[in-house]
Design a protein around this motif. Structure first.
Motif, PDB file in Angstrom:
ATOM      1  N   THR A  22       0.825  -1.211   0.000  1.00 52.76           N
ATOM      2  CA  THR A  22       0.000   0.000   0.000  1.00 52.76           C
ATOM      3  C   THR A  22       0.856   1.257   0.000  1.00 52.76           C
ATOM      4  N   LEU A  23       2.066   1.156   0.563  1.00 52.80           N
ATOM      5  CA  LEU A  23       2.982   2.302   0.535  1.00 52.80           C
ATOM      6  C   LEU A  23       3.639   2.457  -0.836  1.00 52.80           C
ATOM      7  N   GLY A  24       3.308   1.559  -1.744  1.00 56.84           N
ATOM      8  CA  GLY A  24       3.848   1.652  -3.100  1.00 56.84           C
ATOM      9  C   GLY A  24       5.126   0.859  -3.296  1.00 56.84           C
ATOM     10  N   GLU A  25       5.560   0.142  -2.251  1.00 59.48           N
ATOM     11  CA  GLU A  25       6.802  -0.634  -2.335  1.00 59.48           C
ATOM     12  C   GLU A  25       6.489  -2.058  -2.794  1.00 59.48           C
ATOM     13  N   THR A  26       6.101  -2.164  -4.050  1.00 56.71           N
ATOM     14  CA  THR A  26       5.601  -3.430  -4.582  1.00 56.71           C
ATOM     15  C   THR A  26       6.648  -4.549  -4.549  1.00 56.71           C
ATOM     16  N   ALA A  27       7.869  -4.214  -4.901  1.00 52.56           N
ATOM     17  CA  ALA A  27       8.913  -5.249  -4.942  1.00 52.56           C
ATOM     18  C   ALA A  27       9.198  -5.775  -3.539  1.00 52.56           C
ATOM     19  N   ALA A  28       9.313  -4.876  -2.576  1.00 46.71           N
ATOM     20  CA  ALA A  28       9.565  -5.280  -1.191  1.00 46.71           C
ATOM     21  C   ALA A  28       8.395  -6.109  -0.661  1.00 46.71           C
ATOM     22  N   ALA A  29       7.179  -5.702  -1.003  1.00 49.52           N
ATOM     23  CA  ALA A  29       5.994  -6.449  -0.578  1.00 49.52           C
ATOM     24  C   ALA A  29       6.018  -7.850  -1.180  1.00 49.52           C
ATOM     25  N   GLY A  30       6.386  -7.932  -2.437  1.00 49.35           N
ATOM     26  CA  GLY A  30       6.469  -9.229  -3.107  1.00 49.35           C
ATOM     27  C   GLY A  30       7.495 -10.130  -2.438  1.00 49.35           C
ATOM     28  N   ALA A  31       8.574  -9.528  -1.940  1.00 49.17           N
ATOM     29  CA  ALA A  31       9.614 -10.315  -1.272  1.00 49.17           C
ATOM     30  C   ALA A  31       9.093 -10.911   0.034  1.00 49.17           C
ATOM     31  N   VAL A  32       8.279 -10.160   0.760  1.00 48.92           N
ATOM     32  CA  VAL A  32       7.691 -10.686   2.009  1.00 48.92           C
ATOM     33  C   VAL A  32       6.766 -11.855   1.680  1.00 48.92           C
ATOM     34  N   GLU A  33       5.928 -11.635   0.693  1.00 51.42           N
ATOM     35  CA  GLU A  33       4.989 -12.667   0.260  1.00 51.42           C
ATOM     36  C   GLU A  33       5.736 -13.955  -0.147  1.00 51.42           C
ATOM     37  N   LYS A  34       6.774 -13.774  -0.920  1.00 47.50           N
ATOM     38  CA  LYS A  34       7.570 -14.930  -1.372  1.00 47.50           C
ATOM     39  C   LYS A  34       8.235 -15.648  -0.200  1.00 47.50           C
ATOM     40  N   ALA A  35       8.720 -14.863   0.764  1.00 46.93           N
ATOM     41  CA  ALA A  35       9.391 -15.462   1.920  1.00 46.93           C
ATOM     42  C   ALA A  35       8.406 -16.254   2.776  1.00 46.93           C
ATOM     43  N   VAL A  36       7.199 -15.738   2.941  1.00 51.71           N
ATOM     44  CA  VAL A  36       6.175 -16.472   3.702  1.00 51.71           C
ATOM     45  C   VAL A  36       5.852 -17.775   2.968  1.00 51.71           C
ATOM     46  N   HIS A  37       5.712 -17.653   1.674  1.00 45.79           N
ATOM     47  CA  HIS A  37       5.437 -18.822   0.843  1.00 45.79           C
ATOM     48  C   HIS A  37       6.549 -19.868   1.011  1.00 45.79           C
ATOM     49  N   ALA A  38       7.784 -19.395   0.915  1.00 46.45           N
ATOM     50  CA  ALA A  38       8.928 -20.308   1.012  1.00 46.45           C
ATOM     51  C   ALA A  38       9.028 -20.927   2.404  1.00 46.45           C
ATOM     52  N   ALA A  39       8.755 -20.133   3.439  1.00 45.55           N
ATOM     53  CA  ALA A  39       8.821 -20.646   4.813  1.00 45.55           C
ATOM     54  C   ALA A  39       7.831 -21.797   4.984  1.00 45.55           C
ATOM     55  N   LEU A  40       6.645 -21.633   4.440  1.00 42.04           N
ATOM     56  CA  LEU A  40       5.636 -22.684   4.570  1.00 42.04           C
ATOM     57  C   LEU A  40       5.953 -23.858   3.641  1.00 42.04           C
ATOM     58  N   ALA A  41       6.433 -23.551   2.453  1.00 38.17           N
ATOM     59  CA  ALA A  41       6.766 -24.619   1.499  1.00 38.17           C
ATOM     60  C   ALA A  41       7.893 -25.503   2.034  1.00 38.17           C
ATOM     61  N   SER A  42       8.770 -24.920   2.867  1.00 37.35           N
ATOM     62  CA  SER A  42       9.897 -25.691   3.409  1.00 37.35           C
ATOM     63  C   SER A  42       9.443 -26.837   4.305  1.00 37.35           C
ATOM     64  N   GLY A  43       8.206 -26.762   4.788  1.00 41.40           N
ATOM     65  CA  GLY A  43       7.689 -27.816   5.662  1.00 41.40           C
ATOM     66  C   GLY A  43       8.196 -27.725   7.097  1.00 41.40           C
ATOM     67  N   LYS A  44       8.996 -26.680   7.385  1.00 40.24           N
ATOM     68  CA  LYS A  44       9.562 -26.574   8.744  1.00 40.24           C
ATOM     69  C   LYS A  44       8.520 -26.153   9.775  1.00 40.24           C
ATOM     70  N   ILE A  45       7.489 -25.467   9.327  1.00 41.96           N
ATOM     71  CA  ILE A  45       6.435 -25.029  10.258  1.00 41.96           C
ATOM     72  C   ILE A  45       5.350 -26.101  10.250  1.00 41.96           C
ATOM     73  N   LYS A  46       5.177 -26.750  11.393  1.00 41.57           N
ATOM     74  CA  LYS A  46       4.341 -27.960  11.434  1.00 41.57           C
ATOM     75  C   LYS A  46       2.848 -27.657  11.362  1.00 41.57           C
ATOM     76  N   SER A  47       2.446 -26.526  11.910  1.00 42.81           N
ATOM     77  CA  SER A  47       1.022 -26.180  11.941  1.00 42.81           C
ATOM     78  C   SER A  47       0.934 -24.680  12.109  1.00 42.81           C
ATOM     79  N   LEU A  48      -0.200 -24.103  11.782  1.00 41.45           N
ATOM     80  CA  LEU A  48      -0.362 -22.656  11.984  1.00 41.45           C
ATOM     81  C   LEU A  48      -0.922 -22.338  13.364  1.00 41.45           C
TER      82      LEU A  48
END
Ligand code: IPM
Ligand code: MN
Length: 354
Positions: free
Chosen positions: A307-333
């Motif tokens: 929303t602050l217009g920092e689209t690339a940085a926002a995309g990086a957060v989104e990707k990191a959350v995706h990767a963290a969950l895809a890694s399977g290291k987090i057992k449950s939410l």
């Protein structure tokens, strides 16, 4: 270097600890993308209310108007009567800052359990644009003969054309920007709410026909929408709806995306100061135990950057959350069942943005 002033409102219960992890991730991503986030902490919430009797002083609202965004943990305290903090802080800020959009992505990440047994990330990926300052929430109504058997009470669903139109235009623009299925579904109850519903139906059609020929239009009654969200969530790309219906269907949305541990929301004034929060609440029983899931707060931080217009940085957060969950290291939410602590989840996501 681009810099922003962020008001940090940890609030109650687990709010401060999830926000801390969100800040950890924001700082990691800022380093990568050349941003400087300057945080100003505020202590509004239940503790302060119990101490001082004050929810949100007028001077604070004036100060908050000068920051670039507000990052909120959670509001809600077991010793404060329900309603006081919600209306005195959360709703007050939404109104005072004219945050007329409540943006709630409903997205199932990999390895996250959904109660919909036959659905996966492919099928659960839509966004709800909830109108955030009108409707029944305006508080117009009254009561008479209170406490007698004849007591009557009203609470009116108020909307002006301009309130509806600015929300619908935001939703069309958002659908275009999102650039997925380019489908904007209006959700209402026009078969019964023949005045208020008709206003939304006409505005959705007129604005769409005139200015968004590239966006497909659809309409669902809200009761049917709850059914489709469970039966065929892949049906949706972007939903736009009035305030109370949006409140209700976004809790359903949070459940099908894996629960409150991952559900983030933005209270947005596209021309002003917006506020971002995990929508899960203060979870008092988990406070200070390093057990609560910070992912929703982290996702809210990503929305703030967007929303602050920092689209690339926002995309990086989104990707990191995706990767963290895809890694399977987090057992449950779920709190206490993640197989790691609150701070470990923050560390993991922060390491993945770098
Ligand atoms: C939400 C909450 C609020 C709302 C309450 C706490 C006033 O349920 O953000 O969805 O109804 O909007
Ligand atoms: Mn709600």
């Amino acid at each position: 270097m681009k810099s922003f002033i962020i008001a940090l409102m940890g609030g109650d219960g687990t709010g401060p600890e999830v926000l801390r992890e969100g800040v950890k991730v924001l700082d990691a991503v800022s380093g990568e993308y050349g941003l400087k986030l300057n945080y100003t902490p505020y202590d509004f919430g239940g503790e302060r209310y119990l101490r001082t009797g004050e929810t949100l002083p007028a001077s604070a609202i004036e100060e908050l108007k000068k920051c670039n965004a507000i990052y909120l943990g959670a509001i809600g305290h077991p010793d404060v009567k329900p309603g006081i903090l919600e209306t005195g802080i959360l709703l007050k800020l939404r109104f005072a800052l004219d945050q007329y959009i409540n943006l709630r992505p409903v997205k199932l990440y990999p390895n996250v359990a959904t109660p919909l047994s036959n659905k996966g990330p492919e099928q659960i990926d839509f966004v709800v644009v909830r109108e955030n300052t009108g409707g029944i929430y305006t508080g117009i109504g009254g009561a008479a003969m209170v406490g007698t058997p004849g007591e009557i009470a009203t609470q009116v669903m108020v909307y002006s054309r301009s309130m509806v139109e600015r929300c619908i235009r935001y939703a069309y623009d958002y659908t275009r920007r999102r650039n997925k299925r380019k489908l904007l579904t209006l959700v209402h109850k026009s078969n019964v709410l023949t005045y208020a519903g008709d206003l939304w139906v006409r505005t959705h059609r007129e604005v769409g026909d005139a200015d968004y020929p590239d966006i497909k239009q659809d309409y669902n009654h809200v009761d049917a929408c709850t059914m489709w969200m469970v039966k065929s969530p892949e049906f949706y790309d972007v939903i736009v709806t009035e305030n109370l219906f949006g409140d209700i269907i976004t809790d359903l949305g949070a459940m099908i995306q894996g629960g409150m541990g991952i559900a983030a929301g933005g209270n947005i004034n596209p021309e002003g100061v917006s506020m971002f929060e995990p929508i899960g609440g203060s979870a008092p029983k988990y406070t200070g135990k390093n057990l609560i899931n910070p992912l929703a707060a982290i996702c809210a931080g990503g929305m703030m950057l967007e929303t602050l217009g920092e689209t690339a940085a926002a995309g990086a957060v989104e990707k990191a959350v995706h990767a963290a969950l895809a890694s399977g290291k987090i057992k449950s939410l779920s709190a206490g069942q993640m197989g790691m602590g609150t701070t470990d989840v923050g560390d993991l996501v922060a390491s993945l943005v770098r």
